[in-house]
Design a protein around this motif. Structure first.
Motif, PDB file in Angstrom:
ATOM      1  N   GLN A  88     -92.127  27.059   7.859  1.00  0.00           N
ATOM      2  CA  GLN A  88     -92.543  26.375   6.489  1.00  0.00           C
ATOM      3  C   GLN A  88     -91.232  26.418   5.676  1.00  0.00           C
ATOM      4  O   GLN A  88     -91.178  25.385   4.727  1.00  0.00           O
ATOM      5  N   ARG A  89     -90.420  27.289   5.601  1.00  0.00           N
ATOM      6  CA  ARG A  89     -89.114  27.435   4.266  1.00  0.00           C
ATOM      7  C   ARG A  89     -88.394  26.136   5.168  1.00  0.00           C
ATOM      8  O   ARG A  89     -87.946  25.591   4.065  1.00  0.00           O
ATOM      9  N   ALA A  90     -88.123  26.191   6.292  1.00  0.00           N
ATOM     10  CA  ALA A  90     -87.285  24.905   6.836  1.00  0.00           C
ATOM     11  C   ALA A  90     -87.975  23.652   6.561  1.00  0.00           C
ATOM     12  O   ALA A  90     -87.024  22.675   6.069  1.00  0.00           O
ATOM     13  N   ALA A  91     -89.330  23.513   6.685  1.00  0.00           N
ATOM     14  CA  ALA A  91     -89.865  22.188   6.231  1.00  0.00           C
ATOM     15  C   ALA A  91     -89.669  21.759   4.704  1.00  0.00           C
ATOM     16  O   ALA A  91     -89.507  20.828   4.369  1.00  0.00           O
ATOM     17  N   ALA A  92     -89.730  22.891   3.857  1.00  0.00           N
ATOM     18  CA  ALA A  92     -89.772  22.644   2.283  1.00  0.00           C
ATOM     19  C   ALA A  92     -88.196  22.163   1.980  1.00  0.00           C
ATOM     20  O   ALA A  92     -88.067  21.336   1.146  1.00  0.00           O
ATOM     21  N   VAL A  93     -87.400  22.883   2.807  1.00  0.00           N
ATOM     22  CA  VAL A  93     -86.058  22.384   2.581  1.00  0.00           C
ATOM     23  C   VAL A  93     -85.631  21.196   3.001  1.00  0.00           C
ATOM     24  O   VAL A  93     -84.927  20.053   2.063  1.00  0.00           O
ATOM     25  N   ASN A  94     -86.502  20.619   3.997  1.00  0.00           N
ATOM     26  CA  ASN A  94     -86.253  19.189   4.439  1.00  0.00           C
ATOM     27  C   ASN A  94     -86.692  18.152   3.730  1.00  0.00           C
ATOM     28  O   ASN A  94     -86.233  17.134   3.603  1.00  0.00           O
ATOM     29  N   VAL A  95     -87.930  18.770   2.862  1.00  0.00           N
ATOM     30  CA  VAL A  95     -88.533  17.720   2.016  1.00  0.00           C
ATOM     31  C   VAL A  95     -87.897  17.620   0.591  1.00  0.00           C
ATOM     32  O   VAL A  95     -87.484  16.568   0.249  1.00  0.00           O
ATOM     33  N   ALA A  96     -87.058  18.806   0.274  1.00  0.00           N
ATOM     34  CA  ALA A  96     -86.235  18.669  -0.937  1.00  0.00           C
ATOM     35  C   ALA A  96     -84.867  17.711  -0.647  1.00  0.00           C
ATOM     36  O   ALA A  96     -84.552  17.049  -1.344  1.00  0.00           O
ATOM     37  N   GLU A  97     -84.506  18.019   0.729  1.00  0.00           N
ATOM     38  CA  GLU A  97     -83.291  17.148   1.050  1.00  0.00           C
ATOM     39  C   GLU A  97     -83.673  15.572   1.239  1.00  0.00           C
ATOM     40  O   GLU A  97     -82.749  14.628   0.829  1.00  0.00           O
ATOM     41  N   ALA A  98     -84.728  15.292   1.558  1.00  0.00           N
ATOM     42  CA  ALA A  98     -85.368  13.699   1.675  1.00  0.00           C
ATOM     43  C   ALA A  98     -85.473  13.196   0.223  1.00  0.00           C
ATOM     44  O   ALA A  98     -85.350  12.263   0.005  1.00  0.00           O
ATOM     45  N   PHE A  99     -86.236  14.122  -0.741  1.00  0.00           N
ATOM     46  CA  PHE A  99     -86.264  13.817  -2.044  1.00  0.00           C
ATOM     47  C   PHE A  99     -84.972  13.715  -2.984  1.00  0.00           C
ATOM     48  O   PHE A  99     -84.848  12.735  -3.898  1.00  0.00           O
ATOM     49  N   ALA A 100     -84.173  14.415  -2.514  1.00  0.00           N
ATOM     50  CA  ALA A 100     -82.833  14.444  -3.518  1.00  0.00           C
ATOM     51  C   ALA A 100     -82.111  13.281  -3.856  1.00  0.00           C
ATOM     52  O   ALA A 100     -81.767  13.132  -5.017  1.00  0.00           O
ATOM     53  N   PRO A 101     -81.888  12.214  -2.897  1.00  0.00           N
ATOM     54  CA  PRO A 101     -81.412  10.999  -3.411  1.00  0.00           C
ATOM     55  C   PRO A 101     -81.972  10.181  -4.343  1.00  0.00           C
ATOM     56  O   PRO A 101     -81.602   9.418  -4.896  1.00  0.00           O
ATOM     57  N   LEU A 102     -83.450  10.323  -4.476  1.00  0.00           N
ATOM     58  CA  LEU A 102     -84.238   9.672  -5.514  1.00  0.00           C
ATOM     59  C   LEU A 102     -83.943  10.077  -6.818  1.00  0.00           C
ATOM     60  O   LEU A 102     -84.341   9.258  -7.783  1.00  0.00           O
ATOM     61  N   GLY A 103     -83.398  11.239  -7.113  1.00  0.00           N
ATOM     62  CA  GLY A 103     -83.297  11.768  -8.400  1.00  0.00           C
ATOM     63  C   GLY A 103     -81.996  12.436  -8.761  1.00  0.00           C
ATOM     64  O   GLY A 103     -81.275  12.759  -7.810  1.00  0.00           O
ATOM     65  N   SER A 104     -81.721  12.615  -9.842  1.00  0.00           N
ATOM     66  CA  SER A 104     -80.555  13.455 -10.274  1.00  0.00           C
ATOM     67  C   SER A 104     -80.877  14.834  -9.863  1.00  0.00           C
ATOM     68  O   SER A 104     -81.912  15.314  -9.838  1.00  0.00           O
ATOM     69  N   PRO A 105     -79.571  15.675  -9.598  1.00  0.00           N
ATOM     70  CA  PRO A 105     -79.734  17.144  -9.181  1.00  0.00           C
ATOM     71  C   PRO A 105     -80.534  17.834 -10.328  1.00  0.00           C
ATOM     72  O   PRO A 105     -81.134  19.001  -9.766  1.00  0.00           O
ATOM     73  N   ASP A 106     -80.284  17.742 -11.287  1.00  0.00           N
ATOM     74  CA  ASP A 106     -81.145  18.331 -12.514  1.00  0.00           C
ATOM     75  C   ASP A 106     -82.290  17.782 -12.895  1.00  0.00           C
ATOM     76  O   ASP A 106     -82.889  18.130 -14.074  1.00  0.00           O
ATOM     77  N   SER A 107     -83.043  16.977 -12.295  1.00  0.00           N
ATOM     78  CA  SER A 107     -84.324  16.413 -12.610  1.00  0.00           C
ATOM     79  C   SER A 107     -85.394  17.264 -12.684  1.00  0.00           C
ATOM     80  O   SER A 107     -85.358  18.197 -11.771  1.00  0.00           O
ATOM     81  N   GLU A 108     -86.320  17.200 -13.522  1.00  0.00           N
ATOM     82  CA  GLU A 108     -87.584  18.034 -13.554  1.00  0.00           C
ATOM     83  C   GLU A 108     -88.370  17.878 -12.134  1.00  0.00           C
ATOM     84  O   GLU A 108     -89.081  19.040 -11.539  1.00  0.00           O
ATOM     85  N   ALA A 109     -88.351  16.838 -11.478  1.00  0.00           N
ATOM     86  CA  ALA A 109     -89.005  16.570 -10.417  1.00  0.00           C
ATOM     87  C   ALA A 109     -88.485  17.311  -9.116  1.00  0.00           C
ATOM     88  O   ALA A 109     -89.137  17.941  -8.392  1.00  0.00           O
ATOM     89  N   LEU A 110     -87.173  17.543  -9.183  1.00  0.00           N
ATOM     90  CA  LEU A 110     -86.595  18.170  -8.037  1.00  0.00           C
ATOM     91  C   LEU A 110     -86.807  19.568  -8.392  1.00  0.00           C
ATOM     92  O   LEU A 110     -86.855  20.074  -7.150  1.00  0.00           O
ATOM     93  N   ARG A 111     -86.476  19.989  -9.532  1.00  0.00           N
ATOM     94  CA  ARG A 111     -87.012  21.257  -9.886  1.00  0.00           C
ATOM     95  C   ARG A 111     -88.167  21.813  -9.279  1.00  0.00           C
ATOM     96  O   ARG A 111     -88.549  22.922  -8.832  1.00  0.00           O
ATOM     97  N   MET A 112     -89.229  21.084  -9.665  1.00  0.00           N
ATOM     98  CA  MET A 112     -90.654  21.390  -9.166  1.00  0.00           C
ATOM     99  C   MET A 112     -90.628  21.474  -7.782  1.00  0.00           C
ATOM    100  O   MET A 112     -91.316  22.412  -7.218  1.00  0.00           O
ATOM    101  N   ILE A 113     -90.048  20.576  -6.993  1.00  0.00           N
ATOM    102  CA  ILE A 113     -89.907  20.439  -5.287  1.00  0.00           C
ATOM    103  C   ILE A 113     -89.293  21.979  -4.911  1.00  0.00           C
ATOM    104  O   ILE A 113     -90.150  22.615  -4.215  1.00  0.00           O
ATOM    105  N   THR A 114     -87.999  22.001  -5.347  1.00  0.00           N
ATOM    106  CA  THR A 114     -87.458  23.304  -5.054  1.00  0.00           C
ATOM    107  C   THR A 114     -88.011  24.576  -5.452  1.00  0.00           C
ATOM    108  O   THR A 114     -87.500  25.633  -4.785  1.00  0.00           O
ATOM    109  N   GLY A 115     -88.431  24.560  -6.319  1.00  0.00           N
ATOM    110  CA  GLY A 115     -89.318  25.864  -7.011  1.00  0.00           C
ATOM    111  C   GLY A 115     -90.176  26.363  -6.014  1.00  0.00           C
ATOM    112  O   GLY A 115     -90.626  27.636  -6.331  1.00  0.00           O
ATOM    113  N   TYR A 116     -90.556  25.687  -4.932  1.00  0.00           N
ATOM    114  CA  TYR A 116     -91.684  26.553  -4.202  1.00  0.00           C
ATOM    115  C   TYR A 116     -91.190  26.607  -2.751  1.00  0.00           C
ATOM    116  O   TYR A 116     -91.642  26.994  -1.860  1.00  0.00           O
ATOM    117  N   ILE A 117     -89.811  26.377  -2.634  1.00  0.00           N
ATOM    118  CA  ILE A 117     -89.030  26.827  -1.377  1.00  0.00           C
ATOM    119  C   ILE A 117     -89.197  28.117  -1.200  1.00  0.00           C
ATOM    120  O   ILE A 117     -88.515  28.870  -2.200  1.00  0.00           O
TER     121      ILE A 117
END
Length: 178
Positions: A88-117
């Motif tokens: 589950q942790r590996a899948a969450a990291v994979n999702v965050a890595e897939a999402f990362a190119p869509l937004g800036s590293p300090d975007s609220e959306a990326l923080r929301m996704i990575t907050g659950y890793i």
């Protein structure tokens, strides 16, 4: 001192706009492809257990070889749960890595996704590469949304004007005699 401003021609503006749209479309297609492959599989060191999870962390496959049945049921359950958490942790990291190119590293959306890793388990090595941590302390979002206080309308300003056809009679008297 005034700085010269270059205003693009309509054709230049349209070409830039089309390039931006093409870039967003390519990133979106890559995200969709990467997200579909963001699930993870973890296998026990001896290969007797294997757990696969979907990108959302839900269990999609569990393989238990005959050799894994040696020992107690509680021990087997513990090994399965350990592998499931790792997957589950590996899948969450994979999702965050897939999402990362869509937004800036300090975007609220990326923080929301990575907050659950989930944090790595104690016996796991710390992951190499991006860990998606931020300088400020991470807090998980409150699962219950905060409800803003009701907004009271402002009272009308100035005299209240009545329409000519407005009735001032609020009684329950029936004018038809019933």
């Amino acid at each position: 001192m005034l700085f010269p401003v270059t205003i693009p021609t309509p054709d230049e503006w349209l070409a830039k706009f089309n390039a931006t749209i093409a870039d967003v479309k390519a990133k979106t297609e890559a995200f969709q492809r990467d997200l579909e492959q963001a699930g993870a599989t973890e296998t026990s060191p001896d290969g007797s257990l294997s757990v696969t999870v979907a990108p959302n962390g839900s269990l999609t496959n569990l393989r238990i070889d005959e050799s894994a049945w040696r020992g107690s049921g509680a021990e087997l359950a513990g090994k399965i749960m350990h592998l499931a958490r790792k997957a589950q942790r590996a899948a969450a990291v994979n999702v965050a890595e897939a999402f990362a190119p869509l937004g800036s590293p300090d975007s609220e959306a990326l923080r929301m996704i990575t907050g659950y890793i989930p944090e790595p388990e104690e016996d796991e090595e710390k992951p190499e590469g991006p860990t998606y941590s931020f300088d400020e302390p991470q807090t998980r979002p409150d699962p219950t949304p905060s409800i803003p206080p009701p907004v009271r309308p402002e009272p009308p300003r100035g005299p209240v004007r009545r329409r000519a056809d407005e009735d001032d009679d609020f009684s329950d008297d029936n004018i038809f005699g019933r």
